[in-house]
Design a protein around this motif. Structure first.
Motif, PDB file in Angstrom:
ATOM      1  N   SER A 292      13.419  91.557  -4.224  1.00 27.98           N
ATOM      2  CA  SER A 292      12.412  91.961  -5.212  1.00 27.98           C
ATOM      3  C   SER A 292      12.274  90.963  -6.355  1.00 27.98           C
ATOM      4  N   TYR A 293      13.266  90.070  -6.500  1.00 24.62           N
ATOM      5  CA  TYR A 293      13.264  89.153  -7.631  1.00 24.62           C
ATOM      6  C   TYR A 293      13.083  87.694  -7.207  1.00 24.62           C
ATOM      7  N   VAL A 294      12.545  87.501  -6.013  1.00 21.49           N
ATOM      8  CA  VAL A 294      12.372  86.141  -5.487  1.00 21.49           C
ATOM      9  C   VAL A 294      11.303  85.392  -6.273  1.00 21.49           C
ATOM     10  N   SER A 295      11.600  84.149  -6.617  1.00 24.87           N
ATOM     11  CA  SER A 295      10.605  83.240  -7.199  1.00 24.87           C
ATOM     12  C   SER A 295      10.050  82.384  -6.066  1.00 24.87           C
ATOM     13  N   PHE A 296       8.747  82.468  -5.846  1.00 26.64           N
ATOM     14  CA  PHE A 296       8.154  81.719  -4.736  1.00 26.64           C
ATOM     15  C   PHE A 296       7.867  80.263  -5.102  1.00 26.64           C
ATOM     16  N   THR A 297       8.104  79.909  -6.360  1.00 26.49           N
ATOM     17  CA  THR A 297       7.820  78.533  -6.780  1.00 26.49           C
ATOM     18  C   THR A 297       9.081  77.694  -6.944  1.00 26.49           C
ATOM     19  N   GLU A 298      10.254  78.324  -6.877  1.00 29.33           N
ATOM     20  CA  GLU A 298      11.503  77.584  -7.033  1.00 29.33           C
ATOM     21  C   GLU A 298      12.405  77.867  -5.833  1.00 29.33           C
ATOM     22  N   PHE A 299      12.823  76.822  -5.169  1.00 29.37           N
ATOM     23  CA  PHE A 299      13.620  76.985  -3.954  1.00 29.37           C
ATOM     24  C   PHE A 299      14.316  75.676  -3.601  1.00 29.37           C
ATOM     25  N   LYS A 300      15.270  75.795  -2.667  1.00 27.89           N
ATOM     26  CA  LYS A 300      15.953  74.633  -2.116  1.00 27.89           C
ATOM     27  C   LYS A 300      15.692  74.609  -0.606  1.00 27.89           C
ATOM     28  N   LEU A 301      15.578  73.427  -0.039  1.00 30.16           N
ATOM     29  CA  LEU A 301      15.362  73.277   1.395  1.00 30.16           C
ATOM     30  C   LEU A 301      16.561  72.580   2.026  1.00 30.16           C
ATOM     31  N   TYR A 302      17.028  73.134   3.134  1.00 33.17           N
ATOM     32  CA  TYR A 302      18.113  72.533   3.904  1.00 33.17           C
ATOM     33  C   TYR A 302      17.630  72.333   5.343  1.00 33.17           C
ATOM     34  N   MET A 303      18.316  71.478   6.091  1.00 36.88           N
ATOM     35  CA  MET A 303      17.947  71.275   7.490  1.00 36.88           C
ATOM     36  C   MET A 303      18.617  72.323   8.376  1.00 36.88           C
ATOM     37  N   LEU A 308      22.298  66.573  11.993  1.00 37.64           N
ATOM     38  CA  LEU A 308      20.964  65.982  11.921  1.00 37.64           C
ATOM     39  C   LEU A 308      20.625  65.561  10.500  1.00 37.64           C
ATOM     40  N   LEU A 309      21.132  66.297   9.508  1.00 39.97           N
ATOM     41  CA  LEU A 309      20.932  65.889   8.116  1.00 39.97           C
ATOM     42  C   LEU A 309      21.585  64.533   7.862  1.00 39.97           C
ATOM     43  N   GLY A 310      22.793  64.345   8.382  1.00 38.79           N
ATOM     44  CA  GLY A 310      23.465  63.061   8.250  1.00 38.79           C
ATOM     45  C   GLY A 310      22.708  61.949   8.935  1.00 38.79           C
ATOM     46  N   ALA A 311      22.138  62.245  10.117  1.00 39.22           N
ATOM     47  CA  ALA A 311      21.376  61.232  10.849  1.00 39.22           C
ATOM     48  C   ALA A 311      20.102  60.861  10.103  1.00 39.22           C
ATOM     49  N   LEU A 312      19.373  61.867   9.617  1.00 40.36           N
ATOM     50  CA  LEU A 312      18.128  61.600   8.887  1.00 40.36           C
ATOM     51  C   LEU A 312      18.420  60.835   7.597  1.00 40.36           C
ATOM     52  N   PHE A 330      25.907  63.528  -2.540  1.00 42.36           N
ATOM     53  CA  PHE A 330      25.532  63.978  -1.203  1.00 42.36           C
ATOM     54  C   PHE A 330      26.669  64.705  -0.510  1.00 42.36           C
ATOM     55  N   LYS A 331      27.902  64.445  -0.934  1.00 35.99           N
ATOM     56  CA  LYS A 331      29.024  65.200  -0.393  1.00 35.99           C
ATOM     57  C   LYS A 331      28.820  66.689  -0.683  1.00 35.99           C
ATOM     58  N   GLY A 332      28.360  66.973  -1.889  1.00 39.77           N
ATOM     59  CA  GLY A 332      28.076  68.365  -2.240  1.00 39.77           C
ATOM     60  C   GLY A 332      26.946  68.939  -1.423  1.00 39.77           C
ATOM     61  N   ALA A 333      25.919  68.128  -1.148  1.00 39.37           N
ATOM     62  CA  ALA A 333      24.784  68.590  -0.339  1.00 39.37           C
ATOM     63  C   ALA A 333      25.231  68.909   1.076  1.00 39.37           C
ATOM     64  N   LEU A 334      26.048  68.046   1.672  1.00 34.63           N
ATOM     65  CA  LEU A 334      26.548  68.310   3.023  1.00 34.63           C
ATOM     66  C   LEU A 334      27.359  69.602   3.052  1.00 34.63           C
ATOM     67  N   THR A 335      28.174  69.807   2.032  1.00 37.86           N
ATOM     68  CA  THR A 335      29.023  70.991   2.009  1.00 37.86           C
ATOM     69  C   THR A 335      28.189  72.258   1.861  1.00 37.86           C
ATOM     70  N   GLU A 336      27.179  72.218   1.004  1.00 44.23           N
ATOM     71  CA  GLU A 336      26.272  73.370   0.892  1.00 44.23           C
ATOM     72  C   GLU A 336      25.547  73.617   2.212  1.00 44.23           C
ATOM     73  N   GLN A 337      25.104  72.546   2.866  1.00 44.40           N
ATOM     74  CA  GLN A 337      24.433  72.678   4.169  1.00 44.40           C
ATOM     75  C   GLN A 337      25.355  73.382   5.161  1.00 44.40           C
ATOM     76  N   TYR A 338      26.610  72.977   5.182  1.00 44.72           N
ATOM     77  CA  TYR A 338      27.590  73.585   6.083  1.00 44.72           C
ATOM     78  C   TYR A 338      27.778  75.070   5.785  1.00 44.72           C
ATOM     79  N   VAL A 339      27.958  75.407   4.508  1.00 39.61           N
ATOM     80  CA  VAL A 339      28.180  76.813   4.133  1.00 39.61           C
ATOM     81  C   VAL A 339      26.963  77.656   4.501  1.00 39.61           C
ATOM     82  N   LEU A 340      25.777  77.132   4.244  1.00 47.40           N
ATOM     83  CA  LEU A 340      24.565  77.862   4.607  1.00 47.40           C
ATOM     84  C   LEU A 340      24.526  78.135   6.116  1.00 47.40           C
ATOM     85  N   GLN A 341      24.820  77.118   6.936  1.00 51.37           N
ATOM     86  CA  GLN A 341      24.784  77.311   8.388  1.00 51.37           C
ATOM     87  C   GLN A 341      25.801  78.343   8.837  1.00 51.37           C
TER      88      GLN A 341
END
Length: 426
Positions: A292-303, A308-312, A330-341
């Motif tokens: 109910s409190y989602v902001s449609f204008t602010e978000f993060k995108l992950y692969m 594949l993120l490492g390859a790209l 980017f170490k933090g980005a990879l770790t967030e990507q992993y946790v999300l998956q």
């Protein structure tokens, strides 16, 4: 496979749609399922197959359709004994629509439909059989499955045991961490995992990942209108740059100078529908229900896959495997990507995030569990300073809070530290 077996024996079984991006293993899984649980399999791929697709064009008479397909494929179709697999159904819209009639007229037949761009096809005018199908989603292989592929069934079994194995999961840190770093590079695409299990060759794995990325990018040209194609390519290619920022928030101006949300929202939705990216929305208030409190204008995108993120991103293997400080952000980005998956595949939670006023602090992820909102902070290494999580907890007093890091399992008065390799146990 276990969920497919449960579907087979369910008394109220309907035709099944298996969702999943290209190359996550849908075809192999369904053929193996048929081989293991049925006497025979009718497998029909509609990719460049007009002969079988035309069978569905005349009408939705399921008896006629099955009789014709049986003759064309020289197979005897028997209820409960034959698994009927319709693959690449995005190429034949009538096949997807026919599932409604298989549900109503002959539920005794086990029918599964799969396709890598189904989400895109449905937005192109294909009639979805709402209420007439069961659905499952296949993700890239998670860490537990990767461990099994590496011959580490014991370590995988501990993850599967969940909370009961928490002390052992911490004690075996030296066993898990090197494998976790390997997973950060290899990811969960089955072809890449298979190659690594056979050869331990990082360069060979990267070649396979680059081929998959190339196939994804090839799909852009095949299935996207010419006017939209450049925006999809720009969005896709901007993902590493967007995730390299400290707060990971997606900025349209970094895709193309001066651009705004309306210029790229369709491109982002196409990539989401194709199963190639995840969209994690910000909430304006961490309260139930989060949606109910989602902001449609602010978000993060992950692969869809960390490998594949490492390859790209063209990350070299030494940086990922050694966990050095060459690519701190980017170490933090990879770790967030992993946790999300891991959380998406293992728990089914929808992930959100929240940031305080003027971005003074930010929770990496939020999940809703019953009537509670649980904040999750992600740490790439053993740095256990949690200023943002502490600020969030001081303000909102959540029932529980999670920090995940390379450190072992520990309960503190105001939060719990869960080892990164055990995050799926949540």
């Amino acid at each position: 496979m276990q969920k497919l077996a449960a579907w087979k024996d369910a008394p109220d079984r309907k035709p099944l749609i298996l969702w999943g991006a290209r190359q996550v293993g849908k075809t192999w899984l369904l053929k193996e399922f048929g081989k293991s649980y049925f006497e025979n399999v009718l497998y029909v791929s509609f990719y460049n197959n007009h002969k079988d697709a035309d069978v569905f064009e005349q009408d939705y008479d399921t008896e006629r359709i099955l009789r014709t397909l049986a003759l064309q494929h020289h197979i005897t179709i028997e209820a409960q004994k034959t698994l009927i697999v319709f693959d690449e159904v995005q190429a034949a819209p009538k096949v997807l629509e026919s599932l409604k009639y298989f549900c109503e007229e002959c539920p005794e037949y086990a029918v599964v439909a799969a396709g890598s761009l189904l989400g895109v096809s449905i937005h192109e005018g294909v009639s979805f059989p709402v209420g007439k199908v069961n659905e499952l989603r296949l993700y890239p292989m998670c860490l537990e499955e990767f461990l099994r592929a590496m011959g580490e069934a014991g370590l995988a079994d501990l993850l599967a045991a969940g909370d009961a194995a928490a002390p052992l999961l911490s004690d075996l840190r030296e066993s898990y961490v090197p494998l976790l770093r390997d997973y950060f590079f290899v990811g969960g695409m089955p072809a890449a995992v298979k190659k690594f299990a056979e050869t331990r060759d990082y360069d060979a794995v990267r070649s396979i990942q680059n081929e998959i990325v190339g196939q994804y990018e090839g799909d852009f040209g095949k299935h996207v209108e010419a006017a939209m194609l450049p925006r999809i390519r720009m969005t896709w290619n901007s993902l590493p740059m967007q995730l390299a920022k400290e707060n990971r928030k997606f900025f349209f101006g970094q895709v193309k100078k001066g651009s705004r949300m309306k210029d790229f929202e369709i491109a982002i939705q196409w990539l989401c529908d194709a199963g190639l990216i995840y969209k994690v929305c910000k909430v304006t208030k961490p309260a139930v229900p989060l949606k109910s409190y989602v902001s449609f204008t602010e978000f993060k995108l992950y692969m869809n896959d960390i490998g594949l993120l490492g390859a790209l991103s063209e990350l070299d293997k030494e940086s990922v495997i050694s966990g050095n400080d060459v690519f701190v952000e980017f170490k933090g980005a990879l770790t967030e990507q992993y946790v999300l998956q891991e959380l998406t595949a293992a728990t089914g939670y929808t992930l959100y995030y929240y940031s305080g006023g003027k971005s003074t602090y930010e929770t990496d992820f939020l999940v809703q569990k019953g009537k509670n909102v649980i904040p999750i902070e992600v740490k790439a290494e053993e740095n256990l300073k949690s200023k943002s999580l502490r600020a969030y907890c001081d303000k909102f007093r959540p029932a529980s809070a999670i920090r995940t890091s390379m450190s072992g399992y520990r309960e503190q008065e105001w939060m719990t530290n869960v080892p990164l390799w055990a995050i799926s146990c949540l």
